[in-house]
Design an enzyme around this catalytic site. Structure first.
Site, mmCIF file in Angstrom:
data_model
loop_
_atom_site.group_PDB
_atom_site.id
_atom_site.type_symbol
_atom_site.label_atom_id
_atom_site.label_comp_id
_atom_site.label_asym_id
_atom_site.label_seq_id
_atom_site.Cartn_x
_atom_site.Cartn_y
_atom_site.Cartn_z
ATOM 1 N N LYS A 63 0.841 -1.209 0.000
ATOM 2 C CA LYS A 63 0.000 0.000 0.000
ATOM 3 C C LYS A 63 0.874 1.257 0.000
ATOM 4 O O LYS A 63 0.603 2.203 -0.742
ATOM 5 C CB LYS A 63 -0.919 -0.005 1.233
ATOM 6 C CG LYS A 63 -2.027 -1.055 1.139
ATOM 7 C CD LYS A 63 -2.808 -1.222 2.441
ATOM 8 C CE LYS A 63 -3.769 -2.396 2.345
ATOM 9 N NZ LYS A 63 -4.525 -2.662 3.573
ATOM 10 N N GLN A 107 -4.298 -1.122 9.829
ATOM 11 C CA GLN A 107 -4.231 -2.475 9.264
ATOM 12 C C GLN A 107 -4.761 -3.499 10.271
ATOM 13 O O GLN A 107 -4.410 -3.476 11.452
ATOM 14 C CB GLN A 107 -2.776 -2.797 8.871
ATOM 15 C CG GLN A 107 -2.587 -4.102 8.133
ATOM 16 C CD GLN A 107 -3.250 -4.127 6.750
ATOM 17 O OE1 GLN A 107 -3.434 -3.089 6.119
ATOM 18 N NE2 GLN A 107 -3.625 -5.297 6.285
ATOM 19 N N ASP A 130 -10.887 2.961 4.312
ATOM 20 C CA ASP A 130 -11.218 1.532 4.264
ATOM 21 C C ASP A 130 -12.723 1.308 4.187
ATOM 22 O O ASP A 130 -13.167 0.190 3.891
ATOM 23 C CB ASP A 130 -10.706 0.838 5.541
ATOM 24 C CG ASP A 130 -9.408 0.082 5.308
ATOM 25 O OD1 ASP A 130 -9.220 -0.443 4.193
ATOM 26 O OD2 ASP A 130 -8.596 0.004 6.246
#
Ligand code: GUN
Length: 292
Positions: A63, A107, A130
């Site tokens: 990412k 994460q 997200d």
């Protein structure tokens, strides 16, 4: 023309090449980032990685690298596995208040002493790239999507690009996670598909799968979907990324067997995975545009 993988004489399916579509999305985003930067807005993503899960480390590295290639600023916060929930929440709150940060990604999974729900709900919804915050999930349920989770968004973009007809089609989603299965089912429903969500307690999984015009596997079990579970001509989307004992990557679908029956199919790697990252970048650029 979509490329055709050389998988022997049985192979019939068209390959849905997520790697190439993701590259197109990223190249368009790079131009947009340049234009925004010239107006003094540099999109910025903050990534929090707590603990030392090896898979998470790889995902985060990919990412951050994708951000660099697109011109998005990325700040990586690496926290020890012993970090307290309070310290992690303080970090999120500080990033919420930082006007140079447009997107915040924590994460998952988090170390066991930390409640992931509390952390995700602390992220400002406008920075929730997200799409995991309840405000963003609720907007999706209401049919007014704002920040949409990256993997489901990537699957929808792949389907759209491939011209897969969804109106009136039977879409079967195997997997009911908040990250993939549930939001993807809602997105498919919004495109007028008839949607069935299956999970580990569903009976008759084979027959359900075989009735699908669009079959999505998102459970994390190598080769769960066998060739006889695929309706001839169906579109098969494999969201699974499983590392086998020999170190190789394998999806939730038995690719060779399914490709002999399906009309189109995503490979692993090179299918949904690259689209997830492209959608993350897109969410980040959109957040920067909206916050100007
Ligand atoms: N862990 C596995 N997939 C994801 C994802 O899409 N986002 C975050 N934040 N963590 C993950």
């Amino acid at each position: 023309m979509a490329p055709v993988l050389d998988c022997g004489p049985l192979m019939a399916a068209r390959i849905l090449d997520g790697k190439s579509l993701a590259a197109q999305v990223r190249s368009a985003l790079k131009k947009e980032v340049e234009a925004l930067s010239q107006r003094g807005i540099r999109p910025g993503l903050a990534v929090i990685l707590a603990g030392d899960n090896p898979a998470s480390r790889v995902y985060v590295r990919n990412k951050v690298r994708a951000c660099e290639e697109t011109g998005v600023r990325s700040d990586l916060y690496e926290l020890p596995a012993t970090v307290s929930e309070a310290a992690l929440l303080d970090r999120v709150l500080a990033l919420n208040d930082d006007s140079a940060v447009h997107g915040i990604l924590v994460q998952l999974p988090l170390p066991k002493q930390i409640d992931p729900h509390r952390v995700l709900e602390t992220i400002a919804p406008a920075k929730d790239v997200d799409g995991f915050h309840e405000a963003n999930l609720g907007a999706l349920v209401a049919g007014e999507p704002r920040m949409v989770a990256c993997t489901p968004a990537g699957v929808m973009r792949l389907l759209e690009h491939a011209g897969v007809a969804l109106g009136g089609a039977h879409a079967v989603v195997i997997g009911r996670s908040n990250i993939v299965g549930k939001p993807l089912a809602l997105l498919l429903l919004q495109k007028d598909a008839t949607v069935t969500i299956c999970h580990s307690k569903s009976g008759g999984l084979g027959a359900l799968a075989r009735s699908a015009d669009v079959l999505v596997a998102a459970v994390g079990r190598p080769k769960l979907v066998t060739g006889d579970m695929v309706k001839p001509g169906a579109c098969v989307i494999d969201v699974g990324v499983n590392r086998l004992s020999d170190g190789s990557l394998c999806g939730d679908v038995d690719f060779a067997a399914a490709a002999a029956v399906a009309g189109s199919i995503t490979p692993v790697p090179g299918g949904v995975g690259p689209m997830t990252i492209a959608m993350l970048l897109e969410n980040c650029v959109r957040a920067a545009r909206a916050m100007r």
